[in-house]
Scaffold this motif. Structure first.
Motif, PDB file in Angstrom:
ATOM      1  N   ILE A 126       0.837  -1.205   0.000  1.00 48.09           N
ATOM      2  CA  ILE A 126       0.000   0.000   0.000  1.00 48.09           C
ATOM      3  C   ILE A 126       0.872   1.255   0.000  1.00 48.09           C
ATOM      4  O   ILE A 126       0.595   2.220  -0.723  1.00 48.09           O
ATOM      5  CB  ILE A 126      -0.992  -0.021   1.178  1.00 48.09           C
ATOM      6  N   THR A 127       1.945   1.256   0.766  1.00 47.77           N
ATOM      7  CA  THR A 127       2.866   2.397   0.773  1.00 47.77           C
ATOM      8  C   THR A 127       3.460   2.603  -0.614  1.00 47.77           C
ATOM      9  O   THR A 127       3.553   3.735  -1.103  1.00 47.77           O
ATOM     10  CB  THR A 127       3.986   2.181   1.811  1.00 47.77           C
ATOM     11  N   LYS A 128       3.841   1.522  -1.273  1.00 47.70           N
ATOM     12  CA  LYS A 128       4.426   1.597  -2.618  1.00 47.70           C
ATOM     13  C   LYS A 128       3.410   2.107  -3.629  1.00 47.70           C
ATOM     14  O   LYS A 128       3.720   2.957  -4.462  1.00 47.70           O
ATOM     15  CB  LYS A 128       4.962   0.217  -3.020  1.00 47.70           C
ATOM     16  N   VAL A 129       2.183   1.615  -3.570  1.00 47.05           N
ATOM     17  CA  VAL A 129       1.148   2.052  -4.520  1.00 47.05           C
ATOM     18  C   VAL A 129       0.848   3.540  -4.342  1.00 47.05           C
ATOM     19  O   VAL A 129       0.717   4.273  -5.325  1.00 47.05           O
ATOM     20  CB  VAL A 129      -0.132   1.194  -4.382  1.00 47.05           C
ATOM     21  N   VAL A 130       0.756   4.001  -3.109  1.00 45.42           N
ATOM     22  CA  VAL A 130       0.515   5.434  -2.872  1.00 45.42           C
ATOM     23  C   VAL A 130       1.656   6.250  -3.466  1.00 45.42           C
ATOM     24  O   VAL A 130       1.421   7.280  -4.125  1.00 45.42           O
ATOM     25  CB  VAL A 130       0.312   5.717  -1.368  1.00 45.42           C
ATOM     26  N   ALA A 131       2.894   5.822  -3.262  1.00 46.46           N
ATOM     27  CA  ALA A 131       4.045   6.531  -3.833  1.00 46.46           C
ATOM     28  C   ALA A 131       4.007   6.486  -5.369  1.00 46.46           C
ATOM     29  O   ALA A 131       4.284   7.488  -6.040  1.00 46.46           O
ATOM     30  CB  ALA A 131       5.347   5.929  -3.315  1.00 46.46           C
ATOM     31  N   ASP A 132       3.655   5.337  -5.925  1.00 43.93           N
ATOM     32  CA  ASP A 132       3.547   5.202  -7.395  1.00 43.93           C
ATOM     33  C   ASP A 132       2.480   6.125  -7.961  1.00 43.93           C
ATOM     34  O   ASP A 132       2.696   6.791  -8.981  1.00 43.93           O
ATOM     35  CB  ASP A 132       3.214   3.755  -7.786  1.00 43.93           C
ATOM     36  N   LEU A 133       1.323   6.166  -7.314  1.00 41.90           N
ATOM     37  CA  LEU A 133       0.234   7.026  -7.791  1.00 41.90           C
ATOM     38  C   LEU A 133       0.616   8.500  -7.687  1.00 41.90           C
ATOM     39  O   LEU A 133       0.314   9.298  -8.591  1.00 41.90           O
ATOM     40  CB  LEU A 133      -1.054   6.764  -7.012  1.00 41.90           C
ATOM     41  N   ALA A 134       1.295   8.884  -6.622  1.00 40.45           N
ATOM     42  CA  ALA A 134       1.751  10.272  -6.473  1.00 40.45           C
ATOM     43  C   ALA A 134       2.739  10.621  -7.575  1.00 40.45           C
ATOM     44  O   ALA A 134       2.651  11.699  -8.180  1.00 40.45           O
ATOM     45  CB  ALA A 134       2.380  10.474  -5.094  1.00 40.45           C
ATOM     46  N   ARG A 135       3.665   9.711  -7.861  1.00 39.45           N
ATOM     47  CA  ARG A 135       4.657   9.959  -8.916  1.00 39.45           C
ATOM     48  C   ARG A 135       3.979  10.050 -10.279  1.00 39.45           C
ATOM     49  O   ARG A 135       4.298  10.901 -11.094  1.00 39.45           O
ATOM     50  CB  ARG A 135       5.724   8.864  -8.899  1.00 39.45           C
ATOM     51  N   LEU A 136       2.998   9.177 -10.520  1.00 40.73           N
ATOM     52  CA  LEU A 136       2.285   9.163 -11.799  1.00 40.73           C
ATOM     53  C   LEU A 136       1.491  10.446 -12.009  1.00 40.73           C
ATOM     54  O   LEU A 136       1.417  10.962 -13.135  1.00 40.73           O
ATOM     55  CB  LEU A 136       1.352   7.942 -11.850  1.00 40.73           C
ATOM     56  N   SER A 137       0.957  10.997 -10.930  1.00 44.36           N
ATOM     57  CA  SER A 137       0.176  12.226 -11.059  1.00 44.36           C
ATOM     58  C   SER A 137       1.047  13.495 -11.006  1.00 44.36           C
ATOM     59  O   SER A 137       0.537  14.598 -11.140  1.00 44.36           O
ATOM     60  CB  SER A 137      -0.900  12.283  -9.959  1.00 44.36           C
ATOM     61  N   GLY A 138       2.337  13.290 -10.770  1.00 38.41           N
ATOM     62  CA  GLY A 138       3.248  14.440 -10.750  1.00 38.41           C
ATOM     63  C   GLY A 138       3.270  15.201  -9.447  1.00 38.41           C
ATOM     64  O   GLY A 138       3.732  16.328  -9.388  1.00 38.41           O
ATOM     65  N   THR A 139       2.776  14.590  -8.369  1.00 38.95           N
ATOM     66  CA  THR A 139       2.794  15.284  -7.063  1.00 38.95           C
ATOM     67  C   THR A 139       3.871  14.746  -6.174  1.00 38.95           C
ATOM     68  O   THR A 139       4.445  13.743  -6.369  1.00 38.95           O
ATOM     69  CB  THR A 139       1.439  15.118  -6.339  1.00 38.95           C
TER      70      THR A 139
END
Length: 139
Positions: A126-139
């Motif tokens: 879950i920590t990795k997915v949150v980081a991945d989604l943040a990176r994908l959205s540019g935040t």
């Protein structure tokens, strides 16, 4: 050690990349670290093999040991060591799950049981997915 691709994540990234700029991005969801199908049989008598699952960019690393009749949790420090030595380990500071993996490898955490290791893998995922989604959205 086995590598399993995160197909849902790779498909989601491809979908987001193909969307026009003015289209709302869908949400992401996956099966975390669980298998899509369940083993057949009487669960009261089934015992799994020790394994540590660790989410990486586009896949999971799965370190497994053979099932033992007694002392199966003795395999966990070696499994954790394999994850750390893989070159894919993000460090104990990335997630509480990663911290536990590193601590088990070093002998500062308990060996745990299958429930412990599901928590470790789920927390890290879950920590990795949150980081991945943040990176994908540019935040």
């Amino acid at each position: 050690m086995e590598f399993l691709p995160r197909r849902e994540w790779m498909l989601f990234k491809a979908l987001v990349a193909a969307l026009p700029a003015n289209v709302r991005c869908p949400g992401f969801g996956d099966y975390v670290i669980a298998a899509v199908t369940f083993a057949q049989g009487d669960m009261r008598f089934m015992r799994g093999s020790p394994n540590v699952r660790y989410t990486i960019d586009d896949g999971w690393l799965v370190a497994k040991a053979k099932r033992q009749k007694t002392g199966a949790n003795q395999a966990y420090p070696g499994l954790c060591g394999a994850i750390v030595a893989s070159g894919q380990f993000m460090g104990g500071g990335f997630s509480e799950g990663g911290k536990y993996i590193d601590g088990c490898r070093l002998g500062t955490e308990k060996l745990g049981n299958q429930t412990t290791w599901k928590w470790v893998a789920t927390n890290h995922h879950i920590t990795k997915v949150v980081a991945d989604l943040a990176r994908l959205s540019g935040t």
